[in-house]
Motif scaffolding. Structure first.
Motif, short mmCIF file in Angstrom:
data_model
loop_
_atom_site.label_atom_id
_atom_site.label_comp_id
_atom_site.label_asym_id
_atom_site.label_seq_id
_atom_site.Cartn_x
_atom_site.Cartn_y
_atom_site.Cartn_z
N ALA A 23 11.12 1.67 10.16
CA ALA A 23 10.89 3.11 10.12
C ALA A 23 11.30 3.70 8.77
CB ALA A 23 11.67 3.80 11.24
N ASP A 24 10.48 4.61 8.28
CA ASP A 24 10.80 5.37 7.07
C ASP A 24 11.20 6.79 7.43
OD1 ASP A 24 9.98 3.37 4.99
OD2 ASP A 24 8.04 3.61 5.98
N ILE A 25 10.53 7.36 8.44
CA ILE A 25 10.78 8.73 8.90
C ILE A 25 10.94 8.71 10.41
CG2 ILE A 25 9.76 11.03 9.18
CD1 ILE A 25 10.31 10.67 6.32
N ILE A 26 11.84 9.55 10.93
CA ILE A 26 11.89 9.77 12.37
C ILE A 26 11.67 11.26 12.60
CG2 ILE A 26 14.44 9.85 12.34
CD1 ILE A 26 14.17 8.76 15.33
N PHE A 27 10.69 11.57 13.44
CA PHE A 27 10.25 12.94 13.73
C PHE A 27 10.48 13.19 15.21
CE2 PHE A 27 6.19 15.83 13.62
CZ PHE A 27 6.99 16.96 13.69
N THR A 28 11.42 14.04 15.54
CA THR A 28 11.85 14.20 16.94
C THR A 28 11.52 15.57 17.52
OG1 THR A 28 14.04 14.98 16.30
CG2 THR A 28 13.75 12.60 16.54
N GLU A 29 11.51 15.62 18.84
CA GLU A 29 11.22 16.88 19.52
C GLU A 29 12.48 17.73 19.69
OE1 GLU A 29 8.37 18.36 23.17
OE2 GLU A 29 8.90 16.26 23.00
N GLU A 57 0.81 -1.21 0.00
CA GLU A 57 0.00 0.00 0.00
C GLU A 57 0.85 1.26 0.00
OE1 GLU A 57 -2.55 -0.17 3.35
OE2 GLU A 57 -3.75 -1.83 2.57
N LYS A 58 2.15 1.11 -0.07
CA LYS A 58 3.06 2.26 -0.03
C LYS A 58 2.85 3.08 1.24
CE LYS A 58 4.92 1.65 -4.15
NZ LYS A 58 6.34 1.34 -4.35
N ALA A 59 2.61 2.39 2.36
CA ALA A 59 2.41 3.09 3.63
C ALA A 59 3.75 3.47 4.24
CB ALA A 59 1.64 2.19 4.59
N LEU A 60 3.78 4.66 4.84
CA LEU A 60 4.97 5.13 5.53
C LEU A 60 4.87 4.80 7.02
CD1 LEU A 60 5.61 8.72 4.13
CD2 LEU A 60 7.08 6.73 3.84
N THR A 61 5.98 4.39 7.61
CA THR A 61 6.04 4.21 9.05
C THR A 61 6.87 5.34 9.63
OG1 THR A 61 5.82 1.81 8.93
CG2 THR A 61 6.81 2.72 10.93
N ILE A 62 6.26 6.10 10.54
CA ILE A 62 6.94 7.22 11.17
C ILE A 62 7.15 6.93 12.64
CG2 ILE A 62 6.80 9.66 11.78
CD1 ILE A 62 5.22 10.16 9.27
N TYR A 63 8.39 7.01 13.09
CA TYR A 63 8.70 6.96 14.51
C TYR A 63 8.63 8.41 15.00
CZ TYR A 63 10.58 2.14 14.46
OH TYR A 63 10.73 0.78 14.37
N SER A 64 7.70 8.70 15.90
CA SER A 64 7.50 10.08 16.32
C SER A 64 7.69 10.28 17.82
CB SER A 64 6.08 10.54 15.94
OG SER A 64 5.85 11.85 16.41
N GLY A 65 8.55 11.22 18.15
CA GLY A 65 8.75 11.63 19.53
C GLY A 65 8.05 12.96 19.80
N GLN A 66 7.31 13.43 18.81
CA GLN A 66 6.59 14.70 18.91
C GLN A 66 5.29 14.52 19.70
OE1 GLN A 66 6.05 17.83 18.60
NE2 GLN A 66 8.01 18.50 17.75
N HIS A 67 4.65 15.62 20.03
CA HIS A 67 3.33 15.57 20.67
C HIS A 67 2.36 14.87 19.73
CE1 HIS A 67 4.45 18.29 23.96
NE2 HIS A 67 5.11 18.98 23.05
N THR A 68 1.53 14.01 20.28
CA THR A 68 0.61 13.19 19.49
C THR A 68 -0.24 14.01 18.54
OG1 THR A 68 0.48 11.50 21.22
CG2 THR A 68 -1.30 11.55 19.60
N GLU A 69 -0.83 15.10 19.04
CA GLU A 69 -1.74 15.89 18.21
C GLU A 69 -1.02 16.55 17.03
OE1 GLU A 69 -0.50 18.47 21.74
OE2 GLU A 69 -1.06 16.38 21.37
N VAL A 70 0.25 16.86 17.22
CA VAL A 70 1.03 17.49 16.14
C VAL A 70 1.28 16.49 15.02
CG1 VAL A 70 3.23 18.59 15.56
CG2 VAL A 70 2.13 19.08 17.76
#
Length: 349
Positions: free
Chosen positions: A92-98, A40-53
């Motif tokens: 993981a495809d993307i890592i989004f950090t605080e 499905e070409k889905a991206l997996t993002i590891y996120s350390g950011q606030h959930t709502e963001v």
């Protein structure tokens, strides 16, 4: 250009010493399932950011591109170390950090992909890794929230160091467990020395009022329980957006003179080198740095967009902030481990 690169490397090493190992294993569950998303070409993002963001950004990205996103949450440092442990097997495809430290750690290990110029060109290069492997997406400023019914603006000091004096007994709130507070201490140590920083912390402990988090500290200012609080700007800006600035009992105060009390820190993102969806990951980075993505981020978080074409509406304009120039060059002025040790020595952690 801001030399964030070396500082973040040091801070990442320090953060690793306090990493909760058990959380890594928990975040790692389901890795095989993520690879099933290839169809499905889905991206997996590891996120350390606030959930709502993260939710707001990914929802708009999917709406814009049709690319589905699977988000896995955790602390930024834990997720970055998980990527390092997983190596070329990471889902993981993307890592989004605080903060930027975890991104630099991964970049130093060669685990991040170079971001396309389409995304990098949207941002000022002072907020990017020199090699283009990560980019800052948001910025936040340390500020003073104060209640004018308790403390007049004219009574506020010209430097954050003065809050540790007897005249501020029971009038100033602070949150020693805040990551931004720790970063501020790190910069203080290298700019002013450990002794002066220790004296400031001891003064805060003696005369200030300690709170568990920034939201509670701001609430105390709003209620008039305390005159001022050392927090990040977005706590006040978010509440003002919800209630209306004219309904707030408190106001924001910026020293405006290059004081360490106005220090700025960044959040950022990068593409994991082992990603099996690099084309989609590059599209995500482009979306997150262009005007539409940046508007979603700042509207949701009340943090500052780093694409200069995006305005901040009711927030103090980013261009009008006057942070300490020396503290922006944290490669030479910070040691996260030393800050944590000093906070423990003073008894604030």
């Amino acid at each position: 250009m801001m030399k964030l690169h070396t500082y973040a490397k040091k801070a990442a090493v320090a953060a690793a010493s306090v990493m909760v190992v058990g959380a890594l294993a928990a975040c790692g569950n389901g890795g095989d399932n993520a690879k099933d998303g290839d169809k499905e070409k889905a991206l997996t993002i590891y996120s350390g950011q606030h959930t709502e963001v993260t939710e707001a950004l990914t929802k708009e990205f999917t709406k814009e591109t049709g690319i589905k996103v699977d988000v896995r949450e955790g602390s930024s440092n834990e997720l970055a170390h998980q990527v390092a442990e997983e190596g070329d097997k990471s889902p993981a495809d993307i890592i989004f950090t605080e903060e930027t430290a975890p991104l630099v750690m991964l970049s130093e290990k060669g685990l991040l992909e170079k971001i396309d110029s389409k995304a990098l060109d949207n941002m000022d290069d002072q907020y990017e890794d020199p090699d283009g492997t990560w980019v800052g997406l948001l910025a936040r400023s340390r500020v003073v929230a104060y209640n004018p019914d308790v403390v007049k603006e004219s009574e506020l000091p010209k430097t954050v160091f003065d809050f540790a004096k007897p005249e501020w007994k029971d009038k100033v709130a602070y949150v020693p467990t805040s990551g931004a507070f720790t970063n501020q201490i790190s910069a203080m140590i290298m700019l002013y020395g450990e002794d002066e920083t220790k004296q400031w912390l001891e003064g805060l402990k003696k005369y200030g009022k300690q709170y568990k988090n920034n939201k509670i500290a701001l609430d105390a200012v709003e209620k008039g329980d305390v005159g001022a609080a050392l927090i990040n700007n977005y706590y006040w800006d978010n509440e003002a957006k919800e209630k209306g600035a004219d309904k707030m009992n408190s106001k924001l105060y910026y020293f405006g003179n290059g004081d360490i009390g106005d220090m700025i820190s960044l959040s950022g993102a990068g593409i994991v080198k082992s990603s099996s969806h690099k084309e989609e990951a590059q599209k995500f980075m482009e979306f997150a740095t262009e005007e539409k993505g940046q508007r979603v981020l700042t509207d949701t978080s009340s943090q500052y967009p780093l694409n200069s074409s995006v305005d901040t509406k009711d927030m103090k304009p980013f261009s009008e902030l006057n942070p300490p120039k020396e503290a922006l060059d944290l490669g030479e002025y910070s040691d996260g481990e030393q800050a944590l040790e000093l906070l423990q020595e003073v008894g604030l952690l």
